[in-house]
Design a protein around this motif. Structure first.
Motif, PDB file in Angstrom:
ATOM      1  N   LEU A 164       0.770  -0.996   0.162  1.00 31.81           N
ATOM      2  CA  LEU A 164       0.084   0.125  -0.070  1.00 31.81           C
ATOM      3  C   LEU A 164       0.916   1.056  -0.124  1.00 31.81           C
ATOM      4  O   LEU A 164       1.829   1.434   0.736  1.00 31.81           O
ATOM      5  CB  LEU A 164      -0.857  -0.082   1.318  1.00 31.81           C
ATOM      6  CG  LEU A 164      -2.008   1.230   1.519  1.00 31.81           C
ATOM      7  CD1 LEU A 164      -3.209   0.941   0.464  1.00 31.81           C
ATOM      8  CD2 LEU A 164      -2.135   1.599   2.813  1.00 31.81           C
ATOM      9  N   GLY A 165       0.452   2.348  -0.763  1.00 27.95           N
ATOM     10  CA  GLY A 165       1.172   3.478  -0.971  1.00 27.95           C
ATOM     11  C   GLY A 165       0.465   4.390  -0.001  1.00 27.95           C
ATOM     12  O   GLY A 165      -1.053   4.531  -0.275  1.00 27.95           O
ATOM     13  N   LEU A 257       8.127   1.823   4.822  1.00 29.51           N
ATOM     14  CA  LEU A 257       9.154   2.358   4.252  1.00 29.51           C
ATOM     15  C   LEU A 257       8.896   4.140   3.958  1.00 29.51           C
ATOM     16  O   LEU A 257       8.125   4.261   3.308  1.00 29.51           O
ATOM     17  CB  LEU A 257       9.723   1.896   2.967  1.00 29.51           C
ATOM     18  CG  LEU A 257      11.219   2.256   2.427  1.00 29.51           C
ATOM     19  CD1 LEU A 257      11.538   0.887   1.634  1.00 29.51           C
ATOM     20  CD2 LEU A 257      11.110   3.533   1.717  1.00 29.51           C
ATOM     21  N   ASP A 258       9.596   4.933   4.504  1.00 37.67           N
ATOM     22  CA  ASP A 258       9.293   6.378   4.608  1.00 37.67           C
ATOM     23  C   ASP A 258      10.743   6.869   4.401  1.00 37.67           C
ATOM     24  O   ASP A 258      11.534   7.077   4.888  1.00 37.67           O
ATOM     25  CB  ASP A 258       8.715   6.770   5.925  1.00 37.67           C
ATOM     26  CG  ASP A 258       8.308   8.122   5.964  1.00 37.67           C
ATOM     27  OD1 ASP A 258       8.242   8.733   4.767  1.00 37.67           O
ATOM     28  OD2 ASP A 258       8.120   8.886   7.085  1.00 37.67           O
ATOM     29  N   GLY A 310       3.735  -4.348   3.121  1.00 35.82           N
ATOM     30  CA  GLY A 310       4.249  -3.317   2.760  1.00 35.82           C
ATOM     31  C   GLY A 310       3.426  -1.753   2.896  1.00 35.82           C
ATOM     32  O   GLY A 310       2.423  -1.829   1.976  1.00 35.82           O
ATOM     33  N   VAL A 311       4.138  -1.100   3.673  1.00 37.92           N
ATOM     34  CA  VAL A 311       3.477   0.441   3.506  1.00 37.92           C
ATOM     35  C   VAL A 311       4.445   1.378   3.213  1.00 37.92           C
ATOM     36  O   VAL A 311       5.425   1.444   3.816  1.00 37.92           O
ATOM     37  CB  VAL A 311       2.892   0.939   5.123  1.00 37.92           C
ATOM     38  CG1 VAL A 311       2.177   2.077   4.995  1.00 37.92           C
ATOM     39  CG2 VAL A 311       1.735  -0.385   5.425  1.00 37.92           C
ATOM     40  N   TYR A 312       4.006   1.814   1.874  1.00 32.42           N
ATOM     41  CA  TYR A 312       5.268   2.843   1.497  1.00 32.42           C
ATOM     42  C   TYR A 312       4.706   4.303   1.293  1.00 32.42           C
ATOM     43  O   TYR A 312       3.735   4.368   0.802  1.00 32.42           O
ATOM     44  CB  TYR A 312       5.644   2.367   0.199  1.00 32.42           C
ATOM     45  CG  TYR A 312       6.120   0.998   0.119  1.00 32.42           C
ATOM     46  CD1 TYR A 312       7.516   0.650   0.438  1.00 32.42           C
ATOM     47  CD2 TYR A 312       5.226  -0.129  -0.211  1.00 32.42           C
ATOM     48  CE1 TYR A 312       7.876  -0.632   0.379  1.00 32.42           C
ATOM     49  CE2 TYR A 312       5.652  -1.357  -0.122  1.00 32.42           C
ATOM     50  CZ  TYR A 312       7.105  -1.642   0.000  1.00 32.42           C
ATOM     51  OH  TYR A 312       7.537  -2.910  -0.041  1.00 32.42           O
ATOM     52  N   GLY A 335      -2.586  -0.830  -4.141  1.00 31.33           N
ATOM     53  CA  GLY A 335      -3.566  -0.066  -3.434  1.00 31.33           C
ATOM     54  C   GLY A 335      -2.970   1.259  -2.883  1.00 31.33           C
ATOM     55  O   GLY A 335      -1.800   1.344  -2.679  1.00 31.33           O
ATOM     56  N   HIS A 336      -3.696   2.669  -2.766  1.00 30.24           N
ATOM     57  CA  HIS A 336      -3.065   3.644  -2.352  1.00 30.24           C
ATOM     58  C   HIS A 336      -3.937   4.700  -1.510  1.00 30.24           C
ATOM     59  O   HIS A 336      -4.958   4.496  -1.597  1.00 30.24           O
ATOM     60  CB  HIS A 336      -2.308   4.565  -3.500  1.00 30.24           C
ATOM     61  CG  HIS A 336      -3.631   4.912  -4.426  1.00 30.24           C
ATOM     62  ND1 HIS A 336      -3.569   4.121  -5.782  1.00 30.24           N
ATOM     63  CD2 HIS A 336      -4.427   5.978  -4.752  1.00 30.24           C
ATOM     64  CE1 HIS A 336      -4.711   4.532  -6.174  1.00 30.24           C
ATOM     65  NE2 HIS A 336      -5.014   5.588  -5.721  1.00 30.24           N
TER      66      HIS A 336
END
Length: 453
Positions: A164-165, A257-258, A310-312, A335-336
């Motif tokens: 996910l973004g 991830l930031d 994952g969360v980006y 998805g975003h």
């Protein structure tokens, strides 16, 4: 002190030093941050130590080749390099150390602790670039994921193993939102990569999340903005390698991830330094390909039964959601979540633009009743936001649009569902129950207990 010495002795005993000759090279040119080395044929991604004055060493990484020479880039601050300085290969090319010893620790891109704790005793290894699985070895996303954020749980439900973004401009609340997810998401292991962010944010994050009972399940990989670009890119790859290692053990991992944009900026700097021409708004093709490679490393494993969710975060430069990095990430992600500066300026937190956000796996992880409720509420929110200016000017006449009439009549209830206090966690079951209650209440204007706009 004795414990530390015993740990170091145990590491020496378990070491397996190479018996062959040590390969050495020499610096033949230095152009800015690019160091040209002869006599050291190492694979890309290998590390080397460049000898300096008074026995000091500067770490560098191989990033390319040219005319038989290795092109290396310093990993730390600029050093006073000398012509013909000796360069010695370090470690195993393309391999990093991982293991349970990372849990509860904060490290840099080289795996060195930055939290003031003891040295790490890591017995396992993993390829920095990851182990590529076949397409059919990836298990489908079928279980819902509890993010702790009601608007996400209810209207853009995530799944375990999804990528996910979180897309937004600067200062809209990306870091605050992922901070909530990192603190309250349900998982066995949490790997957080803070790449290219302010050093203050790294310090604050470690202070918030590594001082309570959750410390034993979290790993922080931090490379602030003032570090070399290859170190920033390596930090993102190292965090992904850690997540993959725990997934191979059958664990459910959340990788935060930031930010993905800072990784793309680092890859762009490296590519331009190597002479690759810029394409889309100055981004060489390899810089955008680096995003795809990182994102594809997350997902479910059919072999081990583990998962990397994952969360980006993706920074939209100038609030342009058609930026090449944003467009590339949106195309590859599952998805975003789009954050709106308009909502943030109204004091709406989290500032999620619901009509512009979506989850491509929601239909696979949510039951039909929940999907219907989400569809109804999303329609009301979209109608209200599309006609906001018309309503504010007083140009809208009640009765012209039944959906908009319901949205305006129940606007207080809708906002109550979308708002969430910072630091508050709302579980998946509670979010779904509140969503279904909201959908039931907003189906008619005359519903009992409905709030007037």
């Amino acid at each position: 002190m004795r414990d530390v010495m015993e740990l170091e002795l145990a590491r020496f005993r378990s070491a397996n030093p190479a018996a062959g000759p040590v390969v050495l090279g020499r610096v033949v040119a230095c152009d800015g941050g690019l160091v040209e080395v002869s006599g050291l044929p190492l694979p890309i991604g290998s590390l080397g130590a460049i000898a300096g004055e008074d026995g000091a060493q500067a770490l560098a990484e191989v990033i390319g080749f040219r005319h038989g020479h290795s092109l290396m880039m310093l990993l730390g601050d600029t050093q006073l390099l000398q012509p013909r300085a000796v360069v010695r290969a370090l470690g195993s090319p393309g391999i990093v150390r991982v293991g349970d010893g990372l849990l509860g620790r904060a490290v840099n891109a080289l795996g060195e602790p930055i939290d003031g704790g003891p040295a790490l005793d890591l017995c396992d290894s993993w390829p920095l670039a990851g182990k590529r699985d076949g397409a059919l070895e990836r298990a489908p996303v079928v279980e819902p994921f509890d993010s702790g954020v009601r608007a996400i749980n209810g209207l853009t439900m995530m799944g375990i193993g999804q990528r996910l973004g979180v897309i937004a401009g600067s200062g809209v609340g990306k870091s605050v939102l992922i901070d909530c997810i990192a603190g309250h998401a349900v998982a066995d292991v949490m790997v957080v990569a803070l790449i290219g962010e302010r050093a203050r944010e790294v310090s604050d994050f470690v202070a918030r999340h590594m001082a309570d009972v959750q410390r034993g399940r979290i790993v922080v990989v931090a490379v602030p903005a003032d570090h070399a670009p290859n170190l920033r890119l390596r930090g993102a790859q190292y965090a992904s390698a850690i997540a993959e290692h725990f997934r191979s053990q059958g664990k459910r991992v959340v990788l935060v991830l930031d930010s993905l944009t800072r990784v793309a900026h680092a890859a762009r700097e490296l590519a331009l330094m190597l002479g690759e021409p810029g394409a889309a708004r100055g981004y060489p093709p390899s810089a955008l390909a680096a995003i795809t490679k990182l994102v594809e490393r997350a997902g479910n494993s059919a072999r081990s039964g583990g998962a990397v969710t994952g969360v980006y975060t993706v920074l939209a430069d100038g609030d342009d959601t058609n930026d090449p990095v944003v467009d590339t990430a949106r195309a590859i992600l599952d998805g975003h979540i789009v954050l709106s500066r308009d909502l943030a300026q109204r004091g709406h937190y989290p500032a999620i633009d619901v009509p512009s956000s979506l989850s491509r796996v929601m239909d696979d992880v949510a039951d039909p009743a929940m999907r219907d409720a989400a569809r109804e509420v999303r329609a009301l929110i979209a109608a209200r936001e599309d006609s906001r200016e018309l309503v504010m000017m007083g140009a809208y006449r009640a009765g012209a649009d039944p959906v908009l009439d319901r949205a305006l009549h129940h606007t207080a209830r809708i906002d109550g569902f979308l708002h969430q206090a910072r630091g508050e966690a709302i579980g998946l079951a509670q979010s779904i129950a509140q969503l279904q209650d909201l959908a039931q209440t907003t189906r008619t204007i005359d519903a009992p207990g409905a709030d007037d706009a």
